[in-house]
Scaffold this active site. Structure first.
Site, short mmCIF file in Angstrom:
data_model
loop_
_atom_site.label_atom_id
_atom_site.label_comp_id
_atom_site.label_asym_id
_atom_site.label_seq_id
_atom_site.Cartn_x
_atom_site.Cartn_y
_atom_site.Cartn_z
N ASP A 1 0.83 -1.20 0.00
CA ASP A 1 0.00 0.00 0.00
C ASP A 1 0.87 1.26 0.00
O ASP A 1 1.89 1.32 0.68
CB ASP A 1 -0.89 -0.01 1.25
N GLU B 1 13.63 -15.78 -1.71
CA GLU B 1 13.87 -16.98 -0.91
C GLU B 1 12.64 -17.89 -0.91
O GLU B 1 12.77 -19.12 -0.83
CB GLU B 1 14.19 -16.60 0.53
#
Length: 534
Positions: free
Chosen positions: A209, A251
């Site tokens: 956001d 990852e």
């Protein structure tokens, strides 16, 4: 449960169809009038049958809900109004069984004034380490009675609030949403840990956001219109933050989509470099009016912005902040601007619906990924909420002139003849459903072959099964005035008629889908779109 479709395991996000869920208004599973995770879990078959690839949830965290959940108290806790963390984990797992990924919303610019960090800062007083996590400053004037600077708010009203000990704190949104100090290492560390927390629970991505607002000019200098760099939008230090985040996402094989409102195409593209965000929302297209030249320019500009960094474009017609497509396209001014919102704007819903159907096929045929806000697949119009029922702070901070965003957040209709149209079985919904809302209900539209729901289901099925859709090249074709026509790979064509008269179709072998019936001569009526194959 509906049968799952096989989830993609490659760069699925490059051409995914992502459905936005605003939890308060999706479905109420416990009968308290507020949508919740139990309601979403019960309605997962609808999403699977629709044919989406992922669901993006607006904030579901612990929050006073002053700004619809974008005022967060605890990112590791689900708000009790929505359910529990265990339910969220079940929802993520159940969606995955149906081939649907989950994207969560992170609000890094600010927290709630009820967040433990901010409460501790208020108690600790001026000069304390706790206050260094935010932007506390003494005021100007003889007694510090004036705000530290004149920065404009993202909402109406002031950007600074004074506390009893005389200092002021910065909030680009409401006073209940104090801005964090992203120059502090503890702020960066906390958000990196939040990302890991949700990735470890199976979340496939994060929507960020207000992604361009985090970093502030440390001098907090007064705002000067047109002067670069802006004191709190698009500061260069932001890119270090997102490079760090990207290493974490990589990852886990997770992705980011940023809410980045920037007029400069080159600076916008910097956020989409290979070591930063994967995608960003396309607000130019969202706000574009239903005009052929403007739409074509928006499409061309979008593709040109993304090309230098190899990022896919995103396309969206509406979200939880924006006037619904059916209503906007039925007005004299079909563009969108927050400043132009007003009560009582005349709307031709029949015209708006016809255009919204055509816009759905246009959007789903463009290269890249597509976001569909809940209820758009039902053709929901913007509701004019009674003033006594409005809850959006944008309305109150405007002094009552702005109708706010509640009109696009009305609880969904699921069953035409049920209590609250099947949204819930207990208390009245948190926002009132308009009279006649049941005509848009899922069960009614599922039985109508020409409904908006039927169109979306057919379009998403074709998008998944017919070569040529999704990421890839687009080639404009010759067309008459007011007509947009383009080719994708594998002989796929899209034609949209925005002129005032029927248009001839280009040579083709097969009509795959039309947003409305062709005329008696097989021509494309105005405000209608088709998918063809050659």
């Amino acid at each position: 449960m509906a049968a799952p479709h096989s989830p993609r395991t490659d760069d699925w996000w490059r051409d995914a169809v992502i459905y936005q869920v605003y939890p308060r208004s999706f479905a109420d599973g416990d009968g308290d009038g507020t949508g919740d995770l139990a309601g979403v879990r019960a309605r997962l078959p609808h999403l699977a049958q629709l044919g989406i690839d992922a669901v993006w949830f607006t904030p579901w965290y612990a929050s006073p809900l002053v700004d619809g959940g974008y005022d967060v108290c605890d990112y590791r806790t689900i708000d009790p109004a929505f359910g529990t963390l265990a339910e969220a984990e079940k929802l993520i797992a159940e969606a995955a069984e149906l081939g649907i990924r989950v994207i969560v919303d992170i609000v890094p610019n600010h927290v709630s004034d009820q967040h433990p960090w901010f409460r501790a800062a208020l108690e600790a007083g001026p000069g304390s380490p706790e206050r260094e996590l935010f932007h506390f400053r003494p005021g100007r004037g003889e007694s510090g009675e004036q705000p530290p600077n004149d920065w404009p708010s993202q909402f109406s009203g002031p950007t600074w609030t004074r506390v009893p000990d005389g200092e002021w704190y910065l909030h680009l949104f409401t006073p209940e949403q104090p801005d964090l100090n992203w120059a502090h290492p503890a702020v960066r560390r906390e958000h990196e840990e939040i990302l890991r927390f949700w990735f470890e629970r199976g979340v496939a991505g994060v929507r960020i956001d207000s992604a361009a607002l985090l970093v502030k000019d440390p001098a907090l200098a007064d705002f000067e219109e047109g002067v670069d760099p802006h004191p709190y939008i698009d500061q260069d230090e932001l890119h270090d933050v997102y490079r760090s985040w990207r290493s974490i996402a990589d990852e886990y094989g997770a992705v980011f989509v940023g809410e980045v409102w920037l007029p400069d195409a080159e600076r916008f593209a910097r956020y989409l470099r290979p070591d930063e965000l994967h995608t960003a929302f396309n607000f130019n297209f969202l706000a574009c009016p239903w005009e052929p030249d403007r739409l074509r320019s928006a499409i061309d500009d979008t593709l040109a912005e993304h090309a230098p960094v190899g990022a896919p474009a995103t396309w969206v017609l509406c979200n939880h902040d924006v006037t619904r497509t059916v209503t906007r396209y039925g007005r004299a001014d079909t563009s969108f601007d927050f400043a132009a919102k007003a009560f009582g704007t005349p709307t031709d819903l029949e015209l708006g619906t016809r255009r919204a159907r055509a816009a759905a096929l246009l959007t789903l045929a463009l290269p890249g990924s597509v976001y569909v806000y809940q209820g758009e697949e039902l053709g929901l119009p913007e509701a004019e909420v009674p003033r006594t029922s409005i809850q959006d702070p944008m309305h109150f901070r405007s002094g009552g002139t702005d109708p706010g965003r509640d009109g696009c957040r009305i609880p969904l209709p699921w069953e035409a003849g049920a209590t609250w149209c099947g949204f819930g079985t207990g208390a009245e919904p948190w926002l009132p459903q308009p009279e006649g809302w049941g005509r848009y209900a899922v069960d009614r539209q599922a039985a109508e072959p020409d409904s908006m729901l039927a169109l979306y289901r057919a379009a998403l099925l074709l998008r998944r099964s017919v070569p040529g859709f999704g990421d890839g090249p687009l080639t404009w074709l010759p067309a008459g005035d007011g007509v947009l026509a383009f080719a994708r790979e594998h002989g796929l064509l899209c034609v949209v008629n925005l002129s005032g008269q029927p248009a001839e179709l280009p040579p083709h072998d097969e009509l795959l889908l039309a947003s409305g019936p062709l005329d008696g001569a097989g021509r494309l009526p105005r405000d209608t779109a088709v998918w063809l194959r050659t």
